[in-house]
Structure formats: C-alpha cells, structure tokens
Design a protein around this motif. Structure first.
Motif, mmCIF file in Angstrom:
data_model
loop_
_atom_site.group_PDB
_atom_site.id
_atom_site.type_symbol
_atom_site.label_atom_id
_atom_site.label_comp_id
_atom_site.label_asym_id
_atom_site.label_seq_id
_atom_site.Cartn_x
_atom_site.Cartn_y
_atom_site.Cartn_z
ATOM 1 N N ASN A 54 0.819 -1.221 0.000
ATOM 2 C CA ASN A 54 0.000 0.000 0.000
ATOM 3 C C ASN A 54 0.847 1.261 0.000
ATOM 4 O O ASN A 54 0.430 2.303 -0.469
ATOM 5 C CB ASN A 54 -0.962 0.014 1.185
ATOM 6 C CG ASN A 54 -2.134 -0.915 0.941
ATOM 7 O OD1 ASN A 54 -2.364 -1.341 -0.194
ATOM 8 N ND2 ASN A 54 -2.864 -1.260 1.992
ATOM 9 N N LYS A 55 2.060 1.136 0.536
ATOM 10 C CA LYS A 55 2.957 2.306 0.539
ATOM 11 C C LYS A 55 3.666 2.453 -0.799
ATOM 12 O O LYS A 55 4.346 3.449 -1.043
ATOM 13 C CB LYS A 55 3.999 2.169 1.647
ATOM 14 C CG LYS A 55 3.439 2.425 3.022
ATOM 15 C CD LYS A 55 4.565 2.436 4.044
ATOM 16 C CE LYS A 55 4.002 2.490 5.440
ATOM 17 N NZ LYS A 55 4.582 1.479 6.322
ATOM 18 N N GLY A 56 3.600 1.437 -1.631
ATOM 19 C CA GLY A 56 4.261 1.495 -2.947
ATOM 20 C C GLY A 56 5.733 1.170 -2.887
ATOM 21 O O GLY A 56 6.475 1.454 -3.832
ATOM 22 N N VAL A 57 6.183 0.563 -1.757
ATOM 23 C CA VAL A 57 7.606 0.211 -1.657
ATOM 24 C C VAL A 57 7.761 -1.298 -1.813
ATOM 25 O O VAL A 57 6.784 -2.049 -1.757
ATOM 26 C CB VAL A 57 8.222 0.683 -0.305
ATOM 27 C CG1 VAL A 57 8.157 2.191 -0.197
ATOM 28 C CG2 VAL A 57 7.519 0.030 0.879
ATOM 29 N N ARG A 160 -6.749 -1.594 -7.883
ATOM 30 C CA ARG A 160 -5.720 -1.931 -6.899
ATOM 31 C C ARG A 160 -5.479 -0.736 -5.989
ATOM 32 O O ARG A 160 -5.426 0.402 -6.458
ATOM 33 C CB ARG A 160 -4.409 -2.297 -7.610
ATOM 34 C CG ARG A 160 -4.384 -3.732 -8.055
ATOM 35 C CD ARG A 160 -3.196 -4.055 -8.902
ATOM 36 N NE ARG A 160 -1.913 -3.562 -8.411
ATOM 37 C CZ ARG A 160 -0.741 -3.871 -8.968
ATOM 38 N NH1 ARG A 160 -0.707 -4.664 -10.026
ATOM 39 N NH2 ARG A 160 0.380 -3.394 -8.491
ATOM 40 N N SER A 161 -5.297 -1.011 -4.669
ATOM 41 C CA SER A 161 -5.128 0.121 -3.755
ATOM 42 C C SER A 161 -3.828 0.876 -4.054
ATOM 43 O O SER A 161 -3.716 2.062 -3.758
ATOM 44 C CB SER A 161 -5.180 -0.343 -2.303
ATOM 45 O OG SER A 161 -4.252 -1.365 -2.135
ATOM 46 N N ASP A 162 -2.843 0.184 -4.671
ATOM 47 C CA ASP A 162 -1.591 0.893 -4.989
ATOM 48 C C ASP A 162 -1.658 1.591 -6.345
ATOM 49 O O ASP A 162 -0.661 2.121 -6.813
ATOM 50 C CB ASP A 162 -0.370 -0.038 -4.880
ATOM 51 C CG ASP A 162 -0.422 -1.251 -5.791
ATOM 52 O OD1 ASP A 162 -1.486 -1.510 -6.389
ATOM 53 O OD2 ASP A 162 0.607 -1.940 -5.922
ATOM 54 N N ILE A 168 1.158 5.676 -6.984
ATOM 55 C CA ILE A 168 1.759 5.519 -8.319
ATOM 56 C C ILE A 168 3.086 6.279 -8.368
ATOM 57 O O ILE A 168 4.104 5.755 -8.809
ATOM 58 C CB ILE A 168 0.796 6.029 -9.423
ATOM 59 C CG1 ILE A 168 -0.411 5.099 -9.545
ATOM 60 C CG2 ILE A 168 1.516 6.153 -10.766
ATOM 61 C CD1 ILE A 168 -1.468 5.557 -10.543
ATOM 62 N N ARG A 169 3.067 7.533 -7.865
ATOM 63 C CA ARG A 169 4.297 8.351 -7.865
ATOM 64 C C ARG A 169 5.403 7.649 -7.091
ATOM 65 O O ARG A 169 6.543 7.591 -7.514
ATOM 66 C CB ARG A 169 4.048 9.714 -7.200
ATOM 67 C CG ARG A 169 3.119 10.588 -7.949
ATOM 68 C CD ARG A 169 3.868 11.530 -8.917
ATOM 69 N NE ARG A 169 2.928 11.985 -9.932
ATOM 70 C CZ ARG A 169 3.183 12.081 -11.220
ATOM 71 N NH1 ARG A 169 4.372 11.783 -11.693
ATOM 72 N NH2 ARG A 169 2.262 12.496 -12.065
ATOM 73 N N LYS A 170 5.045 7.116 -5.926
ATOM 74 C CA LYS A 170 6.039 6.442 -5.084
ATOM 75 C C LYS A 170 6.592 5.217 -5.817
ATOM 76 O O LYS A 170 7.802 4.967 -5.820
ATOM 77 C CB LYS A 170 5.359 6.014 -3.762
ATOM 78 C CG LYS A 170 6.268 5.337 -2.787
ATOM 79 C CD LYS A 170 7.260 6.330 -2.212
ATOM 80 C CE LYS A 170 8.342 5.658 -1.423
ATOM 81 N NZ LYS A 170 9.424 6.567 -1.087
ATOM 82 N N ARG A 171 5.714 4.455 -6.467
ATOM 83 C CA ARG A 171 6.176 3.236 -7.156
ATOM 84 C C ARG A 171 7.118 3.588 -8.299
ATOM 85 O O ARG A 171 8.083 2.873 -8.566
ATOM 86 C CB ARG A 171 4.960 2.446 -7.669
ATOM 87 C CG ARG A 171 4.238 1.726 -6.532
ATOM 88 C CD ARG A 171 2.844 1.296 -6.925
ATOM 89 N NE ARG A 171 2.834 0.290 -7.946
ATOM 90 C CZ ARG A 171 1.829 0.118 -8.802
ATOM 91 N NH1 ARG A 171 0.770 0.908 -8.759
ATOM 92 N NH2 ARG A 171 1.882 -0.832 -9.694
ATOM 93 N N LEU A 172 6.834 4.700 -8.974
ATOM 94 C CA LEU A 172 7.725 5.114 -10.070
ATOM 95 C C LEU A 172 9.099 5.506 -9.538
ATOM 96 O O LEU A 172 10.125 5.182 -10.131
ATOM 97 C CB LEU A 172 7.108 6.273 -10.847
ATOM 98 C CG LEU A 172 5.974 5.871 -11.779
ATOM 99 C CD1 LEU A 172 5.365 7.088 -12.455
ATOM 100 C CD2 LEU A 172 6.490 4.900 -12.834
ATOM 101 N N GLU A 173 9.074 6.190 -8.396
ATOM 102 C CA GLU A 173 10.333 6.606 -7.768
ATOM 103 C C GLU A 173 11.147 5.355 -7.369
ATOM 104 O O GLU A 173 12.344 5.259 -7.634
ATOM 105 C CB GLU A 173 9.923 7.398 -6.522
ATOM 106 C CG GLU A 173 10.958 8.151 -5.803
ATOM 107 C CD GLU A 173 10.332 8.641 -4.482
ATOM 108 O OE1 GLU A 173 9.281 9.330 -4.502
ATOM 109 O OE2 GLU A 173 10.894 8.302 -3.420
#
Ligand code: AMP
Length: 213
Positions: A54-57, A160-162, A168-173
């Motif tokens: 959920n945090k995208g990490v 999807r919750s992510d 999305i921004r966090k996952r791209l980073e």
C-alpha cells in the motif's frame, strides 16, 4: 524457455506475461500477484505485506526471494516460465542467478518494455483487476464487456489500492532507484531486448512473440 519481463509499473508486464504464458504454454509467475494473495491472509505476515504494497515500496528481498524460489521449484516450471515482477533490484537478480545456477538452468531472454511516463500514469490510473482470476482491464483502453465484471470468469473487478495517484508516484520513484539498474545488468550479460511499449497491447504482444520464437 525462461523469460523475464522488465519495465516500470504500467508497462504492461502483467497483461503481456499472461497472454504470452498461454501462447507458450508456460506458467506466468507474478510476484505481485502472489504477494496480493498473501496480503489477504489474516496473519501478521499478510498484514506486513499489505503495508509495504500500500505504501508502494518493495517488500523485503529475503521474503520475496523465498517465495520465488519455492515457486520455480514446482514441477510445472520444468519447461520454463514467464517472470513478471521479479527481479526488482540487483540483489534479487543475483539471488535469481544463484537459484538458476544450482538448477543448472539459465534465463533465455529478458524483455524490457520501454514505456513513457504519461502512458504509465494513464494505464495505472484506469486499471481494473479481476478479484478471481487476476486478469487486467482498463476503463478506456480495454473496458470489460459488462460493467465491473471480468470477461473471462465473471469475477468482480476492482482498482488496486496501490494504483491511487500518490502511490503511483512512489512506485515510479522506487522503480527508477531500485529496478532500472536491471536494464544495464541484463544488457551486460547479452540477455536484454528492448521493446517500445507505449502502443496498444496487441502490437506489443506481437513484438514479444517475434523475440520469443
Ligand atoms: P506488481 O504487481 O508487480 O506491480 O507489484 C505490486 C507490489 O508488490 C510492488 O509495488 C511491491 O510492493 C510488491 N512486489 C512485487 N514484486 C516484488 C519483488 N520482486 N520484490 C519486492 N516487492 C515486490
């Protein structure tokens, strides 16, 4: 044949891997899908997994590497597999090399789905996933025939919750920092093929099939 699909979130790895796996009659191994299932379990591990996602990490390497190692030891992988979502960093790539070496096998092909940022955002923010079979749809690019219902199995579709904007921004980073060095890693080992993946999924699939021949 053992194939890895690389690329940022939204590159179409899941969609392409699923179809390619059916065409080549090989298992589609999606670590994201395995983790989504784990995260639904009412256990401490399930809760932890959900938290990371959920945090995208990324979830810790040891956890996912153990899950992957067990999966590629299953008998259905004897003729090969399509890997989607693993490896996600250099540490995982080295772990995978070690696992395969022990089995005296190797990756045949790494396909990098090269996708531009506006396309990534558009795809992720409209993505719908089937809660039963995991098939992907898209509100605009690939709408289901019937509202929020999977064309393949009738399961309910969800977002999807992510796939929410800030995640999305966090996952791209995370992708840029952790996963993009894998392009060079496999290029240096002469395994990497690049495909421009901004186009419609059927066009991208044809290019992948050409490579896998
Ligand atoms: P995906 O379905 O491949 O977009 O993955 C969704 C989420 O699952 C990622 O944002 C990570 O939190 C987690 N995940 C999937 N594969 C891995 C991996 N190989 N290593 C660490 N985390 C992963």
């Amino acid at each position: 044949m053992r194939i890895i699909l690389l690329g940022p979130p939204g590159a179409g790895k899941g969609t392409q891997a699923k179809t390619l796996a059916e065409k080549l009659n090989l298992p589609h191994i999606s670590t994201g899908e395995m983790l989504r299932q784990m995260s639904q379990e009412d256990t401490q591990l399930g809760e932890h997994t959900k938290d990371f996602m959920n945090k995208g990490v990324l979830v810790p390497d040891e956890l996912i590497t153990q899950v992957l190692s067990r999966r590629i030891s299953q008998p259905d992988t004897k003729n090969g597999f399509i890997l989607d979502g693993y490896p996600r960093n250099l540490n995982q790539a080295q772990a995978l090399d070690g696992m395969l070496k022990e089995k005296k096998i190797a990756i045949d092909l790494v396909i990098y789905l090269d996708t531009s940022e506006p396309v990534i955002i558009q795809r992720l923010s409209g993505r719908l996933v089937c809660s039963l079979c995991g098939a992907n749809f898209h509100i605009k690019n690939m709408p289901p025939k019937s509202n929020m219902t999977c064309d393949n199995c009738g399961g309910k579709l969800y977002q999807r919750s992510d796939d929410k904007d800030e995640t999305i921004r966090k996952r791209l980073e995370v992708y840029l920092r952790e996963s993009s060095p894998l392009i060079q890693y496999y290029d240096e080992r002469q395994k990497l093929y690049r495909i421009k993946a901004d186009e419609a999924s059927a066009i991208v699939l044809n290019k992948i099939i050409e490579l896998a021949k």
